[in-house]
Design a protein around this motif. Sequence first.
Motif, short mmCIF file in Angstrom:
data_model
loop_
_atom_site.label_atom_id
_atom_site.label_comp_id
_atom_site.label_asym_id
_atom_site.label_seq_id
_atom_site.Cartn_x
_atom_site.Cartn_y
_atom_site.Cartn_z
N LYS A 84 44.42 23.58 62.94
CA LYS A 84 43.44 22.58 62.52
C LYS A 84 44.04 21.76 61.38
CE LYS A 84 38.93 22.48 60.17
NZ LYS A 84 39.34 22.91 58.81
N ASP B 79 43.50 19.13 58.47
CA ASP B 79 42.37 18.74 57.64
C ASP B 79 42.89 18.27 56.28
OD1 ASP B 79 39.69 18.39 56.84
OD2 ASP B 79 39.09 20.12 58.02
N GLU C 260 45.12 26.66 59.24
CA GLU C 260 44.86 25.35 58.64
C GLU C 260 46.17 24.68 58.23
OE1 GLU C 260 41.78 24.02 58.23
OE2 GLU C 260 40.73 25.80 58.97
N ARG D 93 40.67 17.57 62.69
CA ARG D 93 39.30 17.45 62.22
C ARG D 93 39.12 16.25 61.31
NH1 ARG D 93 35.54 17.04 59.20
NH2 ARG D 93 37.07 16.80 57.56
N SER D 94 40.12 15.96 60.49
CA SER D 94 40.13 14.68 59.79
C SER D 94 41.25 13.84 60.40
CB SER D 94 40.36 14.87 58.29
OG SER D 94 41.67 15.33 58.06
N ASN E 18 35.58 20.35 51.30
CA ASN E 18 35.46 19.69 52.59
C ASN E 18 35.01 20.71 53.65
OD1 ASN E 18 35.54 17.29 54.01
ND2 ASN E 18 37.65 17.52 54.65
N TYR E 19 35.81 20.98 54.68
CA TYR E 19 35.41 21.94 55.71
C TYR E 19 36.19 23.25 55.62
CZ TYR E 19 32.53 18.43 57.96
OH TYR E 19 31.56 17.50 58.24
#
Length: 382
Positions: A6, A8, A63, A125-126, A44-45
């Motif tokens: 992910k 981000d 991440e 995700r971003s 953030n997430y």
Amino acid sequence: MKKLIKFDIVHPAKYLQQKQAAAPEIHAMDLPTYRQWLLDLFSNYGDYYTYYLNQNGHWEAEEYFFHDPVFTRKVAQHLFGGTRARALEFSFRAYRRLTGRHRAWRSYVADAYIRHRRPDVLFARSQPQPSAFWQPYRKDALLVARLSARLPYEWHPNDFDLIYTDQPHFKQIFEVHGVESILNDQGFEPRILDHLQEGNPSPGVVFVGGLGTENFAARTEFFERLAGRTKFTWWGYWWEHGGDGRTLQDFPNLAAGFRGVTSGLEMYQTYHDADICLNDYVDIAGTVGFNQRMFEVMGVGGFMLTRMAPNLAATFPQGIFATYTDEEDCIKQIDYYLAHPEERAAIAARGQQFTLENYSYERIAADFSADLLARLAERDTK
């Protein structure tokens, strides 16, 4: 076991820079330790998807923080060793100084990491990269994005296999382009509650979030007027890109009430401590009232006063937050709920219970996992 990376960001960037400056020990950390340091900020997430993916037995999820130069440097050291990583970074900088042309060091390192890890899913995700960046991996990985803000520069839906959003009109736009899109919820991560403190003084009536004259023009004008009529303070950031060129100083009431950049646990603590947390939506939301702040505020047990939207009655039960319709009504609601703290506390408690029961990232990540596993299985049969 499927692999997912992910991509981000820690947001806003100034918040991360402040945290890094206050923690010089990060420079001696290896990549896994530093990644955990970033996640412990709960900004953030965070790892709200990957934490639960790693628990369900089907995934090895991690991440990757694209826009953090410290993270990029540690990835390079992890891949190439310290000496070669320093030499490569120096060569990229020298090339730029000598030619005036930009070669993206962070893209080079991310590409090397992706090819090293060989993930089954790349989850942007971003959107820190032009979406064309992901195309070399399309044959071997499912390309997944999530978008709630305006379409980023150099971003096109056809560069992805699947796009998540919480904006119904975005789903329609993506599907017009022939890209499958899924509406998925925002949520709250219950682990945050373990880090909150009790007994802090209240900061009163607050707003936490982004303001500026591009993504947030309407709510910026609204809060500027509101701040001239009632006392409230706000934390967050001023969106400095795009817009009409006005800065925070062009909004004197907002400038007077600004208390600095915030994110992560500090932000959640502010929500928890405040008497009233004000909420409004980004300009692209139109008539849809739905944003991450709603679940953050309710999740920590804060009292939320948010702008009325047609979808709220169909989505949420009554009595878990309060609403306003316009500036006059917002002032009226603020005055009323400041004068009725017991009613405010009861609403906040119901909002927290509802959020924890219905909008946990454990459930959101389980739905996400099922979606991806089904599509990976479909790809494997072709």
